[in-house]
Structures are given as structure tokens and as C-alpha cells.
Design a protein around this motif. Sequence first.
Motif: not given
Lengths: 423, 306
Positions: A295-311
Motif C-alpha cells: 500500500f505504501f508503493i501504491l500510495g507513493y505513486f498515487l501521491y507522487g504523480t500529484l506532487y510532480a504535477a504541482i511542482g
Amino acid sequence: MKKILSVIKREYIQIVRTKGFVIGTILGPVLMAALIFVPILVSVLSVGEQERIAVVDETQEIFLDLDERLDRKLKDGRRRYLLEKYEMRADIGALKGELNQKVLSNAITAYLYLPKEILDGGEAEYVSQHVSDFNKIEDIRGVLNRVIIEKRLRTEGLDPAKIAQYIRRVGLRTIKMTKRGAEEDTGGTFIYSYLLVLILYITLFFYGAIIMRGVIEEKSSRVVEIVLSSLRPFQLMVGKIFGIAAVGFTQYTIWALFGLGASRYGKSYLASHIPASDFSLPSIPVYVFIYFVFFFILGYFLYGTLYAAIGSMVNTEKEAQQLLCPVTMFLVVPMLLMMFVIRAPNSTLSVVLSMIPFFAPILMLLRICVLTPPVIQVAGSIVVMVLTILLMIWLTAKIYRVGILMYGKPPRLKEIIKWLRYK
Amino acid sequence: MNALEIDSITKKFGDFYAVKNLSFDITGGTIYGLLGPNGAGKTTTIRMVMNIIIPDQGRIKVLDHKLDEKMKERIGYLPEDRGLYPKMKVGELLLFLAELKGMSKDTARQKIDYWLKRFDLMDWKLKKVEELSRGMQQKLQFIATVIHQPELIILDEPFSGLDPVNTKLLKDIMLEMKDEGRTVIFSTHRMEQVEMICDNICLINKAERVLEGNLREIKKQYGKNTIILDYDGEADFIRDFTEIDKIDDYGKFMEIRLKEGTDPQVLLEKTVGKVRINKYEVQEPTLNAIFIDKVGGRDEEDPVSH
């Protein structure tokens, strides 16, 4: 693919080499250990103080029993509570006023007022400057309760010798039934559920911020276009997200080793040095740990993409704060709902919430910790998350591609939608 | 062989045309200048060549191939907005960028040493980029552009912010690249550099092509009706002559365009004795004059670069 690997390698080496990473990796477990052991040590090592409590007993029947029963001892064997009987006076108001003064001047810790009606259902009063020490209040409430109930029963003519037996508290063992069999649970499940969810929550925030900072750095240092002359924005984004995932994996592994070491040696060390310590670290079932990593891996990609978009949309971290609000909400809401889900993990609301992609990493993990949800629900949430991740990657790639070359004020929603439509 | 073929490309941002129906070809082994005022569409054009922005219409062919990601390895690109990873070491950074261009580690290492020596940066190889001065960082960016020996080199405003020494170094290397048969495209709005090194030019204004072709021929078209007057003294009286079409006065130096059919000797006779003449030369117009003429005499400042 080779280019993505180069990006991954660069991200990994650059971050792992920073002081921040080294300090964070070492300090993380130290803080965690401190969080667990310091309160234990404090409570084990501190002797505590005697407390003087004045008692105004209008019934004239309770004080002796109360004094005898309220016999909790301090570490050095002295009594914790020193009860002093206060003579009744006709003017109760004046007496209370006098005692209030004593409480305020710290001459006594507290006073206990037991009115005449207390044997027939009246209420006692505990007056002190601070009333938030639950252990103390529980001590006094418990003993007072017993003494008075015994008194009431005795007046009803019950055999004093048997009263203690009549009013003994009924024990309630809690046994957790899972497919793997029954196991007694003394609160360990709650502790490790809380711990795992907390780690998940903090690290999702943490690594998301690292991704975002990396994207902003590439933008603000204007290196991005040089890099884009060799690869596609998508490759750069994917490389960055995977590179930082590798950093996370390294950090987790180090922490896990720390944790294993601590639970093996720390426990025996404490046990041999502090005789009075009697506590058990919760042991986490292997399947729960596997789910946690997953679930960490899934959560990481879920939120990671969001953070990348915002950045990619902003120029500075300060500008990012506003856009981060909804992301923070996604992470905070499941934390707020945590208690509800622990209490009713199988309610329709809990099931539905744990199926919402951005809540699922935390809430489904929580449900897996506290009970074994039907396989179909776990699989369902994973499918929903994977689909959302794919959708997010697709959307983010489009935003990223445009945003990363845009300087100036951050885009409004309308402009972002326009970006999505660019060829 | 054409190094680059641009066939009527158009790019719109909302209602704004960044590039409109632009076409030009670049012959291999030449130096090509992409000129235009700020905001004319030079950077957008270059970004489309680099496949960073996709044109709405039109086709681009690079080195006789349809544009794709693989082609990027044969192109060296120095963007206008350029920077480097501040925390990386110089050697590491160049190795990373060379790897992205598909170079093997060994070849890349050799080339890195060659170029660092050439630019006198060898002592900085193990230092972090952020410790370098701005000028050194620009040299480093240029090394990153050419390290993989690209056949086509695209430089967006390469001279901006360079001191005279580095400007000369860069110019020499551009000519050297041409001698090796590589093609160099660069954008600028500084005309004197273009006159020195370009074979062909394309002038863009407000998203559209204004002028294109061989630099020498373009100047010839304008004819020998321009006078360069280098003088000391008060020369305002020249403005009163009716034979004059246009004057660019720099204080000690004047570029004068005469009306068609006017004999330059007439003006010389009228000037003699009134100011001290250091030089009086009849020549083709400078590119600067052509530029100002074509763009409308106004170098419009547009802070937004698309």
C-alpha cells in the motif's frame, strides 16, 4: 529505457548523498525510539510525589474505609495519597472557601467533598488545580465507588464477607478471530495499526514533497530544457518518481533493520536494566507488513504523480502551498476518519471510504490491520488504485509537459484544462 | 543534403500566433541565423524543432528524417532558458548529460576531459556547479551541447551574457564545427555577430517570416546606397539634405541611406569642411539597418517568451 535509468540513477545518488538524507535516516529511528521509550523510561524511573488530599466527610462513615483502601504506593514504598480528615462545620460555604484557598496556595493538592446524600445517590466533589491526571482520578473514583457501594449493600443487610465477591468486576477477554485462527488481543493490534498508518501518512507526505522539490529545482535552475533536449518530459518524470522511490526503499530498509534490532536487543536490554518495566512491543503479523509495503508503493505513486504535477505548475515552493491544499486534505481526511474506521471497520461507510482511491492506502490498510476484509474488497481497492494511478500518470504527464516550460504565475484551473487539450 | 526542412509550421497559444506558416530549409554544413525581435517566435520555432512543443500544423524534417526522439541524439541544443543542476559536480553532470545523449561512459569521459581542457575548466571538474561563476557555467552549458558530436547544433541566443573573450571562443568553435561539416543554427537579435559568421538567415517578425536567404545576396538586393560616416563635430546639418532617405546617428558615427539615384559624391562634397571626416564609405546596408527597416524601426519589448 536506458535514459530513464540514467535519470533514476542521478536522482538516487544526488539525494542519498545529501546531509538531509543521512540525518533523516539516522534520526528517524532515533526519534521513533525516543517516542516509544522516553515515556516508558520516565514513568519507570520517576519516583513521583506524595499528594495531600483533604477529605470533608459529612456522613462520618466513609473516611476510614477510603483511607485504608486508597493505598497506592510510590516507587519508594511510601503512600501516594495522604488523606487528611477535615472536621465538618455548620457553615459549609465558609469551609469550602477555606479549602479552595489552600488548594490555590498549594498547601494541599486537592480536597474531596462527600455530602450527606452520597449514600443515597448524591455526588462527591473533587476540587484541585489540575484535574487532567486520569490515573489519579481513576484511582480515587474507583476506590470511592467501591467503598460507597459496599456501604449501601451493608445497610441493605448483606453479608459483609460476601460483598466483595458480589461486586467484583466481570472480566472480558478480547479474542481476534481471523482466517488464520484465534489470537488474544490486549491492544497490540490497535498500537501497530496506529503506528503503521502514521508511518505511511508521514512518509507519503515526505517523499511527495521530495518529488515536488526536485521538479521545482529543475524548473527554477532552468536545467529542464537542456535535459528535455535528450528525452521526453514523460521519461524525465517517470525517472524522477522511480529514483525517489528507490531512495524511499533504501530508507525503509534501513529503518526496518533498525526496528528489528531494536525490538530484539532493546527489549532485553530494558528488561535487564530496569526490573520494574513490564511492557510488550506489539508484534506485527507478516501479512500485515506485506500489505503495508504494498500500500505504501501504491500510495507513493498515487501521491507522487500529484506532487510532480504541482511542482511542474509553480516556480517556488511558496507558490506550491496553495495548490497543495487539496492534496493535504486527501491525506489528512483518512487520518481524521481513522478512529471511526477502527471502531466500525465493516460498516458500509468504512467500506466505501476505503474504496476511494486517495483514501484507500491508509484506510484499506487500517481495515486489513483491524480485521480481515473480504478478499473482493481488498482486490477492489487495489484495482481502483492502480486504475487511478494510470489515469494520474496520463494526466500528470500532460500537465507536466506544458508546466515544466512555463514560467510566471501559476495556472488557474481553466488554464490547466486547456493544457490537457494541447497536442 | 538539407540539415533541416521546415514546411509551413504554425503554432498557436490560445488566440495568439507564436509562429505562423513558417518555412525555410537549411543546407548541411552551413551556419544559419534565425533573427527577429524579442517575442517574434524564434524560441518557439526552435522548441518545435526539438520536439519539445508540437506544431499545430506543418512538417519538420531533421537531417533528412522525420522528427522523433531518436533524432535528439544527433542534435545538440542550447536553450535560451538554460541552467544546470547546482548541486552536481561538473564531471558528473557532463557524464549524465552525455549518457542521456546515448554516449557510452568511456567515450563520454574522454570527450569531457577534452572539452574541459579546451575551455580551461579542468581544475573545476570535481567542484559543484554552484561554485562556478556565471561565465564558467555558460561554457559548461556549451560543452553539454556539443559533447556528443552532434551533426546539427541549435543555439538559442548563445552569445547573451558572454564577455568578449568567451564570445570569440564560441564564435571560433562555431566556425570550426562548420569546417567539420556540421550545421549550426543560432538565434539572436544581435546583428553584428550574424554578419560575421552566418551564411544564410531567416528574419521573423510577429510570428511570420519577413526575409530569408543567403546573407550576401540579401545585402546585394538592397544595393550600394548606404554611407558610413565616421566624424568629429556637429553634423546635424546633414539632416536638411533632401536626398537622404534615412539616418541612423550614433554621435560619432552615422549610417545614412540615400534616395535611389543619388550620387554619394554629392553628399561628400556638402559635408567636407563642416565636420572632421575620419571615414566616408559607400557600402551595402548593414544587417542592422535592414533589420530595423523590416521590423518597423521598433525593437518591441515583449517580456513573455513563448
